[in-house]
Motif scaffolding. Structure first.
Motif, PDB file in Angstrom:
ATOM      1  N   LEU A 189       0.845  -1.194   0.000  1.00  0.00           N
ATOM      2  CA  LEU A 189       0.000   0.000   0.000  1.00  0.00           C
ATOM      3  C   LEU A 189       0.881   1.244   0.000  1.00  0.00           C
ATOM      4  N   ASP A 190       0.674   2.096  -1.011  1.00  0.00           N
ATOM      5  CA  ASP A 190       1.473   3.312  -1.166  1.00  0.00           C
ATOM      6  C   ASP A 190       0.551   4.530  -1.049  1.00  0.00           C
ATOM      7  N   MET A 191       0.733   5.327   0.003  1.00  0.00           N
ATOM      8  CA  MET A 191      -0.024   6.554   0.200  1.00  0.00           C
ATOM      9  C   MET A 191       0.914   7.750   0.255  1.00  0.00           C
ATOM     10  N   SER A 192       2.084   7.622  -0.307  1.00  0.00           N
ATOM     11  CA  SER A 192       3.079   8.678  -0.252  1.00  0.00           C
ATOM     12  C   SER A 192       2.610   9.924  -0.996  1.00  0.00           C
ATOM     13  N   GLY A 193       3.124  11.072  -0.572  1.00  0.00           N
ATOM     14  CA  GLY A 193       2.817  12.319  -1.243  1.00  0.00           C
ATOM     15  C   GLY A 193       1.433  12.861  -0.974  1.00  0.00           C
ATOM     16  N   SER A 194       0.782  12.380   0.070  1.00  0.00           N
ATOM     17  CA  SER A 194      -0.553  12.848   0.420  1.00  0.00           C
ATOM     18  C   SER A 194      -0.479  13.800   1.606  1.00  0.00           C
ATOM     19  N   ASN A 195      -1.628  14.183   2.136  1.00  0.00           N
ATOM     20  CA  ASN A 195      -1.689  14.980   3.356  1.00  0.00           C
ATOM     21  C   ASN A 195      -2.419  14.166   4.421  1.00  0.00           C
ATOM     22  N   VAL A 196      -1.707  13.231   4.979  1.00  0.00           N
ATOM     23  CA  VAL A 196      -2.308  12.258   5.900  1.00  0.00           C
ATOM     24  C   VAL A 196      -2.487  12.835   7.298  1.00  0.00           C
ATOM     25  N   PHE A 197      -1.501  13.568   7.800  1.00  0.00           N
ATOM     26  CA  PHE A 197      -1.511  14.225   9.108  1.00  0.00           C
ATOM     27  C   PHE A 197      -1.453  13.240  10.277  1.00  0.00           C
ATOM     28  N   ARG A 198      -2.393  12.303  10.341  1.00  0.00           N
ATOM     29  CA  ARG A 198      -2.427  11.363  11.471  1.00  0.00           C
ATOM     30  C   ARG A 198      -2.899   9.996  10.996  1.00  0.00           C
ATOM     31  N   VAL A 199      -2.553   8.971  11.781  1.00  0.00           N
ATOM     32  CA  VAL A 199      -2.993   7.605  11.476  1.00  0.00           C
ATOM     33  C   VAL A 199      -3.742   7.073  12.684  1.00  0.00           C
ATOM     34  N   SER A 200      -5.052   6.973  12.559  1.00  0.00           N
ATOM     35  CA  SER A 200      -5.860   6.456  13.659  1.00  0.00           C
ATOM     36  C   SER A 200      -5.831   4.930  13.648  1.00  0.00           C
TER      37      SER A 200
END
Length: 253
Positions: free
Chosen positions: A168-179
């Motif tokens: 799973l690749d979510m790079s380059g996003s604006n994730v901010f936090r991981v719940s």
């Protein structure tokens, strides 16, 4: 023997009708097709296995024409922004790889019929799609999906990701936090890329479901806190951890 035709960067404005009929791989990327008729695709439907129409300013694809490509396994739409992806667009296809798909709006069952899909890349346009507008069950029925790239996500929405996902690749996003509920059911995931995604907050149970994780990239973020039990779930499997330029005066908890 595969028959490959490369028509990239040829300033093509209309799909040619004089190409060999037995093409297996056709690259039409970086042209000017726009929303011109793709009817001529039907001429190559018997053998065409791979098609790229990347970067052609395409906003609408005729469902019936796409359905004529009965042997198509790979489709690259990178660099195009479709108006809408409904539940019929991929209905008749048996794709294994779908790359760079981006739209202003997705039907919640847009990908449901792609049961053989192994590799999916979706680009969400942050200015057009809010987190709440991404259907939670958009990946329902993805029984074969192993590799998923979700780009430009504005924070991670509660998505029902396939349990068999491997990468799973979510790079380059604006994730901010991981719940804790984001990756809860992904106990087969081996590689996770959250690099360069404005990540600042991690909880002790952020990765609680990732019991098979071996490769984690958290580089180029702004992580402030690093809980001491953060990697508890994958402590026996994690082989590679990238924290390069990831920590911003962090506090170990």
């Amino acid at each position: 023997m595969e028959y490959v035709v490369n028509c990239t960067r040829k300033d093509i404005k209309n799909l040619p009708d004089n190409l060999p009929r037995n093409i297996h791989r056709l690259d039409l990327s970086f042209n000017s097709l726009g929303n011109s008729s793709f009817k001529n695709l039907e001429l190559y439907g018997n053998d065409l296995m791979s098609l790229s129409i990347a970067s052609n300013n395409v906003t609408i694809i005729n469902t019936d024409i796409l359905s004529s490509l009965t042997h198509l396994e790979e489709l690259d739409l990178t660099g195009n922004l479709l108006d809408y992806i409904d539940d019929r667009l991929f209905l008749a296809l048996n794709l294994r790889k779908l790359s760079g798909i981006s739209a202003k709006m997705f039907h919640h069952s847009a990908f449901w019929k792609l049961v053989s899909l192994e590799d999916l890349s979706v680009i969400f346009e942050q200015e057009l799609i809010s987190v709440k507008s991404i259907p939670r069950d958009i990946f329902k029925g993805q029984l074969s999906l192993k590799f998923a790239t979700l780009q430009n996500i504005e924070d991670i929405p509660p998505l029902d990701l396939p349990v068999q996902l491997d990468n799973l690749d979510m790079s380059g996003s604006n994730v901010f936090r991981v719940s804790p509920d984001i990756f809860m059911n992904l106990n087969n995931l081996r590689e996770l890329n959250l690099s360069n995604s404005s990540l600042s907050s991690l909880e002790s149970e952020s990765f609680i479901g990732l019991s098979s994780l071996s490769d984690l990239d958290l580089s180029r973020n702004k992580i402030v806190t690093l809980p001491n039990k953060l990697f508890e779930a994958c402590r026996y499997t994690l082989d590679y951890l990238d924290l390069k330029f990831a920590l911003s005066d962090f506090i170990a908890l």
